[in-house]
Design a protein around this motif. Structure first.
Motif, PDB file in Angstrom:
ATOM      1  N   UNK A  21      18.454 -33.638 -36.371  1.00  0.00           N
ATOM      2  CA  UNK A  21      19.039 -34.683 -35.539  1.00  0.00           C
ATOM      3  C   UNK A  21      19.704 -35.735 -36.418  1.00  0.00           C
ATOM      4  N   UNK A  22      18.996 -36.205 -37.422  1.00  0.00           N
ATOM      5  CA  UNK A  22      19.528 -37.250 -38.285  1.00  0.00           C
ATOM      6  C   UNK A  22      20.790 -36.780 -39.004  1.00  0.00           C
ATOM      7  N   UNK A  26      24.570 -38.286 -38.596  1.00  0.00           N
ATOM      8  CA  UNK A  26      25.324 -38.778 -39.756  1.00  0.00           C
ATOM      9  C   UNK A  26      26.757 -38.263 -39.673  1.00  0.00           C
ATOM     10  N   UNK A  27      26.939 -37.007 -39.282  1.00  0.00           N
ATOM     11  CA  UNK A  27      28.293 -36.435 -39.220  1.00  0.00           C
ATOM     12  C   UNK A  27      29.125 -37.051 -38.102  1.00  0.00           C
ATOM     13  N   UNK A  31      30.785 -42.649 -33.501  1.00  0.00           N
ATOM     14  CA  UNK A  31      30.941 -42.018 -32.189  1.00  0.00           C
ATOM     15  C   UNK A  31      29.572 -41.671 -31.616  1.00  0.00           C
ATOM     16  N   UNK A  32      28.661 -41.231 -32.488  1.00  0.00           N
ATOM     17  CA  UNK A  32      27.318 -40.863 -32.052  1.00  0.00           C
ATOM     18  C   UNK A  32      27.332 -39.707 -31.075  1.00  0.00           C
ATOM     19  N   UNK A  33      26.201 -39.486 -30.435  1.00  0.00           N
ATOM     20  CA  UNK A  33      26.072 -38.414 -29.442  1.00  0.00           C
ATOM     21  C   UNK A  33      25.092 -38.838 -28.372  1.00  0.00           C
ATOM     22  N   UNK A  77      22.924 -46.618 -40.252  1.00  0.00           N
ATOM     23  CA  UNK A  77      23.315 -46.628 -41.660  1.00  0.00           C
ATOM     24  C   UNK A  77      22.600 -47.719 -42.455  1.00  0.00           C
ATOM     25  N   UNK A  78      22.226 -48.803 -41.789  1.00  0.00           N
ATOM     26  CA  UNK A  78      21.466 -49.846 -42.498  1.00  0.00           C
ATOM     27  C   UNK A  78      20.091 -49.322 -42.896  1.00  0.00           C
ATOM     28  N   UNK A  79      19.461 -48.549 -42.016  1.00  0.00           N
ATOM     29  CA  UNK A  79      18.170 -47.953 -42.345  1.00  0.00           C
ATOM     30  C   UNK A  79      18.289 -46.972 -43.497  1.00  0.00           C
ATOM     31  N   UNK A  80      19.346 -46.163 -43.480  1.00  0.00           N
ATOM     32  CA  UNK A  80      19.589 -45.212 -44.563  1.00  0.00           C
ATOM     33  C   UNK A  80      19.864 -45.940 -45.872  1.00  0.00           C
TER      34      UNK A  80
END
Length: 110
Positions: A21-22, A26-27, A31-33, A77-80
Motif C-alpha cells: 500500500x505504501x 508513493x507512486x 493524486x493519491x488513491x 511524505x513528511x512521515x517518510x
C-alpha cells in the motif's frame, strides 16, 4: 522523529500488504488513491485494507482526505522524510557533516 516513532513506522511497514500500500501510494504522489481503488489494485478485501490503512495512518506514513462518502489516501511524505532523517542522523562514523547534503536532500520539504 524519535526512536519510538521510527519503531512504529518500521512495524507498520513490516507487513506485506501495508508495504505494498505504501509503495503504491508513493507512486501516486499528490493524486493519491481512494480506498476502493487501493483494494482493487492490490486485490485485497476492503475490510483487510481498512485495518492496514489504520496502522499506516497511526504510524504517520499515510494521510487521508474525505471526498463525500469515499476516502482518498496519500503517502505522507513528511512521515517518510522523518523516518529517513532518523536513519541517517548518525551516519558516516560520527561525522554527520559528510552526509549532511544527503540528509538535507531527503528531509527537506522544499
Amino acid at each position: 522523529m524519535d526512536k519510538k516513532d521510527a519503531l512504529n513506522a518500521f512495524a507498520a511497514l513490516s507487513q506485506p500488504t501495508r508495504l505494498d500500500v505504501f509503495r503504491l501510494l508513493i507512486t501516486k504522489g499528490e493524486v493519491g488513491m481512494q480506498a476502493g481503488e487501493l483494494a482493487e489494485a492490490l486485490d485485497v478485501r476492503q475490510n483487510t485494507l481498512s485495518a492496514n490503512l489504520s496502522v499506516l495512518l497511526n504510524a504517520g506514513l499515510v494521510r487521508n482526505q474525505r471526498e463525500g462518502r469515499a476516502i482518498r489516501y496519500f503517502a505522507d511524505t513528511e512521515g517518510l522524510q522523518g523516518l529517513l532523517g532518523f536513519l541517517l542522523q548518525d551516519c558516516c562514523g560520527g561525522r554527520p557533516d559528510l552526509c549532511q547534503p544527503l540528509i538535507q536532500d531527503l528531509t527537506c520539504s522544499c
